[in-house]
Design an enzyme around this catalytic site. Structure first.
Site, PDB file in Angstrom:
ATOM      1  CG  HIS A  11     145.886  54.443 -42.642  1.00  0.00           C
ATOM      2  ND1 HIS A  11     146.037  54.122 -41.313  1.00  0.00           N
ATOM      3  CD2 HIS A  11     144.989  53.562 -43.152  1.00  0.00           C
ATOM      4  CE1 HIS A  11     145.251  53.094 -41.020  1.00  0.00           C
ATOM      5  NE2 HIS A  11     144.615  52.736 -42.115  1.00  0.00           N
ATOM      6  CG  HIS A 255     143.594  52.981 -47.525  1.00  0.00           C
ATOM      7  ND1 HIS A 255     142.732  54.045 -47.613  1.00  0.00           N
ATOM      8  CD2 HIS A 255     143.297  52.358 -46.356  1.00  0.00           C
ATOM      9  CE1 HIS A 255     141.950  54.064 -46.555  1.00  0.00           C
ATOM     10  NE2 HIS A 255     142.269  53.045 -45.773  1.00  0.00           N
ATOM     11  CD  GLU A 413     116.984  55.291 -34.552  1.00  0.00           C
ATOM     12  OE1 GLU A 413     115.786  55.007 -34.375  1.00  0.00           O
ATOM     13  OE2 GLU A 413     117.571  55.158 -35.651  1.00  0.00           O
ATOM     14  CG  HIS A 475     109.816  47.866 -31.366  1.00  0.00           C
ATOM     15  ND1 HIS A 475     109.975  47.152 -32.538  1.00  0.00           N
ATOM     16  CD2 HIS A 475     109.624  49.160 -31.733  1.00  0.00           C
ATOM     17  CE1 HIS A 475     109.860  47.979 -33.563  1.00  0.00           C
ATOM     18  NE2 HIS A 475     109.657  49.196 -33.100  1.00  0.00           N
TER      19      HIS A 475
END
Length: 688
Positions: A11, A255, A413, A475
């Site tokens: 890159h 890039h 999370e 869940h």
């Protein structure tokens, strides 16, 4: 350009456009000493856009961190110090492994959180900027980092926490692999960060009448950010990717691919280099750049004087720092751990884990953490400990201060996992993070990186099976245990009762070179009676000590009346079913051994003799029991074995109903044992 050309991949574009910013940072702004990459008083630099690894490697080379021009030539090759993305513990000067976009930015939030907590432990009363533990965290981030959802999670929390020593430089070049980012992004990023509560500045190197690398403007912005201590700082730096490549600047081609020999030659001509010379040595330029070592030496000398004064004034805290830096636990710490008596209604292992944290609060100040808005469910709040929070944000339920101990991640999370990596990489404290086991999916990329970096992060993953009950299949984790066991270097621990939970925590805290996940029950589990003598246990009359947890798997209940005909291996809440099945089999004349296997990773790390002692190869009749998919258990069961597992999603009902409906009963486990014996042509011990 030459390095990517030599590697054939890489890159180049961002490394080209960010080179002036990186050089400015390392030469003038960053407090660092190339002679001591681990200097405690240094500022930290995180290259969140890790794909642009040359942005960092070239500054490490120029500053004198030990990288050579040969290392730059070896970019992305086997055994080199310059892998495709920066790797912690691999290249001197690399603070943390970055690669997946957004991780580094969130890691940096963790580094900033850790810095404040460490100051609170070691030097809380010093005026702002006067402590040897005050330092800054600088981040380079790309459009890709900003687009990833984790950047929202982490940046919002950083603003809320008022992390004034965190400074992000956003390379706003508007180009990604798919070329112009306008195809997928149109928000005002600066307005977004202002809304988070960050101090925001803009520096524009890109003008309608040409491109001007306004180094003075960036210097002023970095200085202002460093002096602004009440908020984290965000500097939007408008650049042109690949500048000044004549045809590939400002394109997606710059890039993530080599520019090609003609473009490299043309760019070298623009810059005044000989187009026929690859990797010019530039000894005089390198010597000039390495004068930064003198600045670093002076900065460290001043810091060491301040540090010595602090240590002399606070020998108690200096001793604490020495212990933390050595990653040593205090003498006798384990004596504080609780012990649970059998009987009563039983205890959920999540509750036992909470009791362990409460017991350790007074003896392990380095242990701290919280949950993703599930404190009451995960039992992750140490009783009486203040929250880590600016005073104006404390609440009635969670009072606290800037140096508090209880972390509140919000429902974030993924950022929680990455932030804990940033905390753990400092090496002074031990973070833990809680959520439901099913949501380990949301944080998995960060967990994987913790394992890759061998960081001692502890995950408190509760509600570990269909045993959570009424919340239903969304869940209820089914595939998660084996999906997590598939991560190399992660210890997945599912204790059978409260006392196994205690030993699990003790064992985890004794490890400093890997993360661990505690998978804990919502429902109450019997606290097993382990009072029998070793002789009685060996004779099949009683249950073994929970100390076997530390070895990952152990004989919990031996077959009565001789050698076992079948072995039942179980984890967590299903161990009680294995014990009950053993009694049913004994009544039918079938001798069964029960092995509790709380941690496959710990067990398979034992020597072959111990593994053979627990699971003799000659006993082919086996049953593995776990309320999730069988997958890896089939290797333990062997060709004649059976698995009592769950190969589908759960349902919404009381956990007792679910366990019965899905076949997690002592009767089914006993039937599986008979089926395994039948496959071997055997019945009861007397041949019937």
């Amino acid at each position: 350009m030459d390095a990517v050309e030599q590697a054939g991949s890489g890159h180049p574009g961002t490394a080209m456009s960010l080179a002036p910013a990186a050089y400015l940072l390392f030469q003038e702004i960053l407090r660092h000493d190339p002679a001591d990459p681990g200097w405690l008083g240094r500022d930290r630099f995180v290259l969140s856009c890790g794909h642009s690894s040359l942005t960092l490697y070239l500054q490490l080379y120029l500053s004198g961190y030990g990288l050579t021009l040969a290392d730059i030539r070896a970019l992305r090759t086997w055994g080199s110090l310059t892998p495709g993305h920066p790797e912690y513990r691999h290249t001197p000067g690399v603070e943390i492994t970055t690669g997946p976009l957004g991780q580094g930015l969130a890691n940096a939030v963790g580094l900033a959180i850790a810095a404040r907590r460490e100051r609170g432990l070691l030097d809380p009363d010093a005026p702002a900027g006067a402590s040897p533990f005050d330092h800054h965290i600088y981040v380079f981030a790309s459009d890709g980092d900003i687009e990833e959802g984790i950047s929202h999670e982490a940046s919002a929390l950083a603003g809320h926490q008022q992390l004034g020593h965190l400074i992000v430089v956003y390379d706003d070049n508007t180009i990604s692999i798919e070329d112009d980012t306008a195809i997928a992004k149109s928000e005002d990023v600066c307005a977004r960060y202002a809304a988070y509560g960050w101090h925001v500045q803009r520096v524009n190197w890109r003008h309608p009448d040409g491109y001007a690398e306004d180094v003075d403007g960036l210097r002023s912005a970095l200085t202002a950010a460093r002096d602004h201590t009440s908020q984290p700082s965000f500097i939007s730096l408008r650049t042109i990717i690949g500048w000044p490549a004549p045809t590939k600047q400002n394109t997606g081609e710059a890039h993530g691919a080599a520019l090609g020999a003609p473009e490299v030659a043309a760019t070298k001509r623009i810059l005044g280099f000989d187009p026929d010379v690859a990797f010019p040595a530039e000894d005089d330029i390198v010597a000039h750049a390495r004068l930064v070592a003198d600045r670093g030496k002076l900065a460290r000398a001043a810091w060491e004087e301040s540090f010595a004064s602090w240590a002399a004034a606070r020998p108690d805290r200096a001793a604490l720092l020495a212990r933390l830096a050595a990653r040593e636990l205090p003498s006798g710490w384990a004596a504080a751990l609780p012990s649970f008596s059998p009987g009563g209604k039983g205890m959920a292992t999540r509750k036992a884990s909470g009791e362990v944290l409460n017991a350790l609060a007074g003896v392990l100040p380095e242990l701290w953490g919280g949950s993703a808005d599930l404190a009451g469910s995960n039992n992750t709040t140490m009783a009486g400990e203040p929250s880590f929070i600016p005073p104006e944000h404390q609440t009635r339920l969670f009072p606290g201060n800037r140096y508090g101990r209880t972390l509140h991640f919000g429902i974030r999370e993924h950022a929680m996992g990455a932030i804990c990596n940033g905390i753990a990489v400092t090496g002074l404290t031990r973070p833990y993070a809680g959520t439901f086991l099913v949501f380990s999916d949301y944080m998995r990329p960060a967990v994987r990186l913790a394992a890759m970096m061998r960081l001692p992060v502890t995950y408190v993953w509760t509600h570990d099976s269909i045993g959570l009950g009424e919340d239903g299949p969304t869940h209820q984790p089914v595939e998660h245990l084996w999906a997590l066991r598939a991560i190399p270097g992660l210890d997945v621990v599912r204790p059978a009762d409260a006392n196994e939970t205690v030993v699990a925590w003790r064992t985890i805290l004794g490890h400093h070179d890997r993360p661990a996940g505690l998978c804990l029950s919502r429902q109450g589990l019997p606290v097993l009676d382990r009072s029998a003598s070793p002789a009685d246990v060996a004779a099949g009359r009683g249950l073994a000590s929970a100390e076997g947890t530390a070895r990952g798997g152990y004989v919990l209940a031996e077959a009565a009346g001789g050698e076992p005909a079948v072995i039942i291996i179980a984890t967590g809440s299903e161990v009680q079913l294995a014990l009950a099945a053993r009694e049913l089999l004994a009544a039918a004349g079938i001798a069964a051994r029960v092995v509790s296997m709380p941690c496959v990773e710990w067990f398979t790390a034992q020597d072959a003799a111990y593994q053979e002692e627990v699971l003799p190869a000659g006993i082919a009749a086996r049953v593995c029991v776990e309320a999730g998919i069988a997958l890896g258990w089939r290797a333990f069961a062997g060709p004649a074995g059976e698995c009592v597992s769950l190969e589908h999603f759960g349902a919404s009902a009381d956990y007792r109903v679910l366990m019965e409906q899905f076949g997690f009963t002592a009767e089914r486990v006993a039937a599986a044992a008979r089926a395994s014996l039948a496959r071997l042509g055997r019945g009861t011990q007397d041949g019937s």
